[in-house]
Design an enzyme around this catalytic site. Sequence first.
Site, PDB file in Angstrom:
ATOM      1  N   GLU A 141       9.630  21.069  -8.106  1.00 60.72           N
ATOM      2  CA  GLU A 141       8.566  22.070  -8.033  1.00 60.72           C
ATOM      3  C   GLU A 141       7.541  21.962  -9.157  1.00 60.72           C
ATOM      4  OE1 GLU A 141       9.681  26.034  -5.561  1.00 60.72           O
ATOM      5  OE2 GLU A 141       9.821  26.249  -7.727  1.00 60.72           O
ATOM      6  N   GLY A 223      25.915  25.193   3.283  1.00 57.42           N
ATOM      7  CA  GLY A 223      26.025  26.657   3.309  1.00 57.42           C
ATOM      8  C   GLY A 223      27.443  27.101   3.627  1.00 57.42           C
ATOM      9  N   VAL A 249      18.361  34.438  -2.555  1.00 55.05           N
ATOM     10  CA  VAL A 249      17.300  33.773  -3.344  1.00 55.05           C
ATOM     11  C   VAL A 249      17.897  33.298  -4.673  1.00 55.05           C
ATOM     12  CG1 VAL A 249      15.055  34.029  -4.495  1.00 55.05           C
ATOM     13  CG2 VAL A 249      15.486  35.184  -2.322  1.00 55.05           C
ATOM     14  N   ASP A 253      19.950  27.486  -7.101  1.00 54.87           N
ATOM     15  CA  ASP A 253      19.625  27.256  -8.520  1.00 54.87           C
ATOM     16  C   ASP A 253      20.832  27.598  -9.400  1.00 54.87           C
ATOM     17  OD1 ASP A 253      17.097  26.813  -7.474  1.00 54.87           O
ATOM     18  OD2 ASP A 253      16.460  28.883  -7.833  1.00 54.87           O
TER      19      ASP A 253
HETATM   20  O1  RIB Z   1      15.109  28.977  -5.496  1.00 53.49           O
HETATM   21  C1  RIB Z   1      14.486  30.226  -5.599  1.00 53.49           C
HETATM   22  C2  RIB Z   1      13.170  30.096  -6.303  1.00 53.49           C
HETATM   23  O2  RIB Z   1      12.330  29.252  -5.545  1.00 53.49           O
HETATM   24  C3  RIB Z   1      12.403  31.379  -6.461  1.00 53.49           C
HETATM   25  O3  RIB Z   1      12.721  32.055  -7.661  1.00 53.49           O
HETATM   26  C4  RIB Z   1      10.950  30.939  -6.321  1.00 53.49           C
HETATM   27  O4  RIB Z   1      10.177  31.202  -7.454  1.00 53.49           O
HETATM   28  C5  RIB Z   1      10.995  29.461  -5.970  1.00 53.49           C
HETATM   29  O5  RIB Z   1      10.795  28.637  -7.065  1.00 53.49           O
END
Ligand code: RIB
Length: 303
Positions: A141, A223, A249, A253
């Site tokens: 990203e 998943g 969400v 990460d």
């Molecule tokens: O993986 C989740 C994240 O993806 C979010 O916090 C958003 O900002 C994007 O980067």
Amino acid sequence: MEKFDVVVLGSINLDVMVTVNQFPKYGDTMIAKTIEILPGGKGANQAITVAKLGKKVAFLGAVGNDSAGKQMLDNFTSYGIDTQFIQIDKENGTGTFVPIVDENSENTMVGTLGANNTLSSEFVSKVFDSIESDILLLQMETSFDSVLTAMKKAKEKGMFVILDPAPAERFRPEALEYADLVTPNSQETEFITGIKVDDKVTAIEAAKKLERMGVRNSIIKMGSKGSLVYQAGEVEFIPSLKVKAQNTVGAGDTFAGALACSYSEQADIVKAVKYGNAAAGLKVSRIGGQNAIPTHDEVLQQL
Ligand code: RIB
């Protein structure tokens, strides 16, 4: 040279988190259940996971010279993360995302990269010349230049490079050349390999294709259907944990950050996936953003 347990390079975003009963249809105007402004970004979420799990993290990223950027820097400081490796972009705003979470806790999101896309290879190179670590964790990203420079620098230093190839649309095959381990979910796996994965057989097929594309080790995340760990021909299937999801969400990460922490201690991918699953399971079972990421003790209790 300052020594760190894990180096994370990645995005920093302000998340406008929207919860709804169901996703809006094309042309709808809809009233949301809640809207919250939260610190986010895949890279930031991963770095904060590493810090909350008790490891020393060097975090490389970029924010705009704006109030959101200032908020993000203060947020890192509150987690004990040094902001000296964060570039301030005077031309572009801090990245902003709008994740929408429905009543099944599934999410879809849209956002702007802003400053993330200007993280420069010069800045990354300079930082790598001043730090030491065994592990680099990154996603896609930030600018592709920053990703590639960090991976090349890490390989020169003999570091183990973990690439989370998210989001799929930013992926470039060249990155696989410098990765030691790649961790795509089903959607990313299909985007990269062209193979639709929904079970162990198709996941093995995709992992072999990734190996032919340049990376020997992969974790194919399916998943609720579990994960396949592929290590240069050796395969192990790891079932997923059953949790009642509140907000998915940042689950990937949290998994990635925890995986890197465990691998930095034991260099064992299977153990690292189990630790990552426990951390991500706890994160999704709670309401919230980075504040819902668990600590090391909480993960140990879950294992
Ligand atoms: O993986 C989740 C994240 O993806 C979010 O916090 C958003 O900002 C994007 O980067």
